[in-house]
Scaffold this active site. Sequence first.
Site, PDB file in Angstrom:
ATOM      1  CE  LYS A  34       5.358  -0.344  -1.583  1.00 43.26           C
ATOM      2  NZ  LYS A  34       4.088  -1.246  -2.094  1.00 43.26           N
ATOM      3  NE  ARG A  42       3.815  -2.138   2.220  1.00 42.92           N
ATOM      4  CZ  ARG A  42       4.301  -1.075   2.856  1.00 42.92           C
ATOM      5  NH1 ARG A  42       5.188  -0.668   3.992  1.00 42.92           N
ATOM      6  NH2 ARG A  42       3.782   0.205   2.201  1.00 42.92           N
ATOM      7  N   GLY A  46      -0.033  -1.743 -10.943  1.00 44.62           N
ATOM      8  CA  GLY A  46      -0.054  -3.003 -11.997  1.00 44.62           C
ATOM      9  C   GLY A  46       0.602  -3.849 -11.242  1.00 44.62           C
ATOM     10  CG  MET A  60      -0.102  -9.277  -5.580  1.00 46.52           C
ATOM     11  SD  MET A  60       0.479 -10.300  -4.568  1.00 46.52           S
ATOM     12  CE  MET A  60       0.994  -9.130  -3.021  1.00 46.52           C
ATOM     13  NE  ARG A  80       4.886   6.666  -3.733  1.00 45.39           N
ATOM     14  CZ  ARG A  80       4.228   5.730  -4.133  1.00 45.39           C
ATOM     15  NH1 ARG A  80       4.333   4.559  -4.442  1.00 45.39           N
ATOM     16  NH2 ARG A  80       2.692   6.254  -4.146  1.00 45.39           N
ATOM     17  CG  HIS A  95      -5.766   3.650  -9.989  1.00 40.19           C
ATOM     18  ND1 HIS A  95      -6.214   3.806 -11.240  1.00 40.19           N
ATOM     19  CD2 HIS A  95      -4.831   2.915 -10.071  1.00 40.19           C
ATOM     20  CE1 HIS A  95      -5.679   3.073 -12.149  1.00 40.19           C
ATOM     21  NE2 HIS A  95      -4.744   2.568 -11.252  1.00 40.19           N
ATOM     22  CB  SER A 123      21.160  19.999 -40.710  1.00 35.94           C
ATOM     23  OG  SER A 123      19.958  19.603 -39.819  1.00 35.94           O
ATOM     24  CB  CYS A 148      16.817  19.349 -38.428  1.00 36.25           C
ATOM     25  SG  CYS A 148      17.146  18.567 -40.112  1.00 36.25           S
ATOM     26  CE1 TYR A 206      20.639  23.063 -35.865  1.00 34.93           C
ATOM     27  CE2 TYR A 206      22.606  23.680 -36.395  1.00 34.93           C
ATOM     28  CZ  TYR A 206      21.475  23.176 -36.793  1.00 34.93           C
ATOM     29  OH  TYR A 206      21.133  23.142 -38.248  1.00 34.93           O
TER      30      TYR A 206
HETATM   31  P1  ADP Z   1       1.052   0.168  -2.642  1.00 33.75           P
HETATM   32  O1  ADP Z   1       2.259   0.247  -3.422  1.00 33.75           O
HETATM   33  O2  ADP Z   1      -0.208  -0.200  -3.366  1.00 33.75           O
HETATM   34  O3  ADP Z   1       0.707   1.577  -2.008  1.00 33.75           O
HETATM   35  P2  ADP Z   1       1.366  -0.668   0.094  1.00 33.75           P
HETATM   36  O4  ADP Z   1       2.498  -1.831   0.110  1.00 33.75           O
HETATM   37  O5  ADP Z   1       2.330   0.564   0.301  1.00 33.75           O
HETATM   38  O6  ADP Z   1       1.196  -0.909  -1.505  1.00 33.75           O
HETATM   39  O7  ADP Z   1       0.279  -0.955   0.962  1.00 33.75           O
HETATM   40  C1  ADP Z   1      -1.017  -0.624   0.934  1.00 33.75           C
HETATM   41  C2  ADP Z   1      -1.499  -0.007   1.855  1.00 33.75           C
HETATM   42  O8  ADP Z   1      -1.417  -0.847   3.239  1.00 33.75           O
HETATM   43  C3  ADP Z   1      -1.077   1.320   2.599  1.00 33.75           C
HETATM   44  O9  ADP Z   1      -1.919   2.001   2.666  1.00 33.75           O
HETATM   45  C4  ADP Z   1       0.061   0.996   3.522  1.00 33.75           C
HETATM   46  O10 ADP Z   1       0.269   1.860   4.193  1.00 33.75           O
HETATM   47  C5  ADP Z   1      -0.581  -0.202   4.227  1.00 33.75           C
HETATM   48  N1  ADP Z   1       0.231  -1.052   4.972  1.00 33.75           N
HETATM   49  C6  ADP Z   1       1.324  -1.812   4.275  1.00 33.75           C
HETATM   50  N2  ADP Z   1       1.856  -2.627   5.052  1.00 33.75           N
HETATM   51  C7  ADP Z   1       1.382  -2.253   6.354  1.00 33.75           C
HETATM   52  C8  ADP Z   1       1.684  -2.858   7.690  1.00 33.75           C
HETATM   53  N3  ADP Z   1       2.724  -3.633   7.920  1.00 33.75           N
HETATM   54  N4  ADP Z   1       0.966  -2.304   8.711  1.00 33.75           N
HETATM   55  C9  ADP Z   1      -0.160  -1.265   8.397  1.00 33.75           C
HETATM   56  N5  ADP Z   1      -0.513  -0.883   7.224  1.00 33.75           N
HETATM   57  C10 ADP Z   1       0.163  -1.537   6.127  1.00 33.75           C
HETATM   58 MG    MG Z   2       2.124   2.163  -0.801  1.00 34.84          MG
END
Ligand code: ADP
Ligand code: MG
Length: 887
Positions: free
Chosen positions: A28, A98, A107, A109, A354, A470, A779, A846, A866
């Site tokens: 990220k 984030r 999984g 935070m 990504r 999810h 083999s 094999c 192979y």
């Molecule tokens: P995940 O990896 O679970 O997607 P994210 O860190 O991408 O977690 O964030 C979860 C949500 O919060 C996403 O929809 C993201 O766009 C939003 N978000 C994260 N940071 C910001 C920010 N600085 N301003 C507005 N929305 C945010």
């Molecule tokens: Mg995200």
Amino acid sequence: MNEYVFHFGGGATSDDPRSRDKTITGGKGANLAEMASIGLPVPPGFTISTEVCTLYNQNGKTFDDALRAAVEQGVKHVEKATGRTFGDAKNPLLVSVRSGARVSMPGMMDTVLNLGLNDETVEGLAAGSGDPRFAWDSYRRFIQMYSDVVLGLDHHRFEDALEIAKEDNGYFADVEMSAEDWQKLVKEYKAIVQDEQGSPFPQDVNAQLWGAIGAVFESWESERAKVYRRLNDIPADWGTAVNVQAMVFGNMGETSATGVAFTRDPATGEKAYYGEWLVNAQGEDVVAGIRTPQYLTRAAREAANAKPLSMEEAMPDAYAELAHVFELLEQHYKDMQDIEFTVEQGKLWMLQTRNGKRTAKAALKMAVDMAGEGLIDEATAIKRVDPMALDQLLHPTLDPEATRDILTRGLPASPGAASGAVVFDADTAEKRAELGEAVILVRVETSPEDIHGMHAAKGILTARGGMTSHAAVVARGMGRPCVSGASALSIDMKSRTARIGGREIKEGEVITLDGSNGDVMMGRVATVEPELVGDFGTLMGWADKHRRMKVRTNAETPADCQVARQFGAEGIGLCRTEHMFFDANRILAVRQMILAEKEEGRRAALAKLLPEQRADFTAIFEVMRGLPVTIRLLDPPLHEFLPQGDEEFEELAEATGLGVDHLKRRAGELHEFNPMLGHRGCRLGITFPEIYEMQARAIFEAACDVADEFGEAIVPEVMIPLVATKRELEILKTLVDRVAKDVFAEKDHTLDYMVGTMIELPRAALMAGEIAQEARFFSFGTNDLTQTTLGVSRDDAAKFLGPYVEKGIYPRDPFVSLDIDGVGQLVEMAAERGRKTRTDIKLGICGEHGGDPASIAFCEKVALDYVSASPYRVPIARLAAAQATLG
Ligand code: ADP
Ligand code: MG
Ligand code: MG
């Protein structure tokens, strides 16, 4: 800035390539820095590197002064870029915190949004935005998220409080809540926190920030993160980065919005923008399934016959800018992007990009399309597709002709078909799947705690959630068919029943999902075999052009051979002959042969088996005409064929005219304490040469017959199993050569054939130079070679290999992916020594590993000729072999 903290956005001019290196700043963070560096609108922020996570968890979960100073610098950078101040009562800076590992990892935070709000700053936010409702809404969101994610408090009490507040006011939806209502709720939320943890909600914004940073690092060690790592082979020492970023607000009224999008359709691969968005909402609302998101494009909305306006229609300017960003991103990353964005009062902000997860079908289409567009070259296209993902396309799909008893239709969240028994929770799914049952996990919605159950299930059905929920995202990643958002589904956990479309389904009843159109059907629905056409065929063609190793198959029935040939097998690498002995028509003769005391008795029984065995080979050779076929002579310990239970003994007694007691005594004599190391493999051929003689005769007679009939021959490669010494092979090769000579004389026909051996004992690998004097091919039987090298019984390993892999003793199950460090050395050495003796010795593998991409890469490295894989793995092996050649 120091080496642990990297700034991005807001004019941060870092030339440090480490800031854009995923191993340092996580996926990220690296992509946020990258997007900012190509001039896209990214809210300013900073990233704490993954290395700090490892240090933090090792050093008793403490932060050192250098880090504290660097984070302070980071906050200053964001303050300067936004013109706001963290914790300031008038003009407060709010941030999100984030997590972000190298690869995207459910999984980890959950993100905390709106951090920096407290009783004072909320007033500043209200005054500054002129929108107190928005400010108090943000504050209550923050308290709930922070309490859940960082303080670890139960989120239900907060949800209940909101529900009650709405009920008291007679409201239906959150949007009806006024500023005062939210403010009142904030008070209640704070009281809940006080009550739950015995201390107030933290008002100091720096304490909030450090609490969140620590929680991100600690989440790396959480159970659900560990499960995910284990399932996905992610090393524990990678750690996660923390991203702290200025908030932008999608919940500032009707000109604000938030959404997720893909630059191409992740389910089909179609070159069309694809996504979901919500007006006046904040990040999590789209994925959480609380409100049903709207379509991004007009075309998608119309196709779905939906009313609420698409973003293209409702916010044409922001949409146009977004579409432009999509193009820039694809040009830049040269791959399909999965994007998060927010529009704050008409202004577009990019929050994440990504390389998007995709179904196997979409991966194929995108790789082929992008090569066609000139965005990538053929070699890149080959490398783009995960060979294992092809598995999704290689299995049967629902027969379009079959009748469907449709219960309801949900969203086609992850394609493919699955039938199985309904289960309502992840633990039950796992338990029943372990017992070999096919199960469908049926949930209202899934969360990261369900991952193990989703993995165990054949398919997933949820009542709530959109295409980016999810359940949908995880199912696509795992290649599990999934139908989400089936609103006609309700579950009663007490009686463990579901109502689907008005009908009642008990746990354990079988349903079928069609993840490609969203159908949920009662019972099991018939399936049809897939075909390798279209994009699949194109990509396979490219793979074949680029690979060096041949790909064969492990097969022993004409039907399997047929499938494998269709999938592109270039011969048989392993045709086991013992399965043929179990056939109901012959097992009696086989038992007679085994239980005979003398050679004559054995020969008489073998004479009955010869025509049967010859017919087996004739059928296989017909299918494999023009290709080499490696046949392994009888391998398993003989007692595997013995009668089981009185009934079978009686049947045998009748057929042989021998007494049951006599037969039982004779069977008792065949008992072995350690059969895998006992009387098996070539040891059978040495002690009962007539068995191998019969088999060799059947092979050569069949080969001559097929050559006569079709004018096209197979090249039989007679393979002697479990050889440890040159002398064993010498004796048995002499036997095979003699039989060949006899048959060719009788049939007045000669053909090319070879005698070789499996290398599946450490001694054979050590003595390969000498053994090669007798063997025209090796083999590598890596199943037994793994078993004997590790001293681990494959049949008993399940009990302890799981924990072994968890503890990192073996990086992966060595019976699935070759133990390259250990067993690999033996393979490499034997290959080298074999070649030294006989330069044109043919080398193949094999074992089960012949269909495993990592093991295939190793085979390329040691230049085997192979690999041989089970029929459904042949295309996987073709692609993996090409990737191995391309490096
Ligand atoms: P995940 O990896 O679970 O997607 P994210 O860190 O991408 O977690 O964030 C979860 C949500 O919060 C996403 O929809 C993201 O766009 C939003 N978000 C994260 N940071 C910001 C920010 N600085 N301003 C507005 N929305 C945010
Ligand atoms: Mg995200
Ligand atoms: Mg073996």
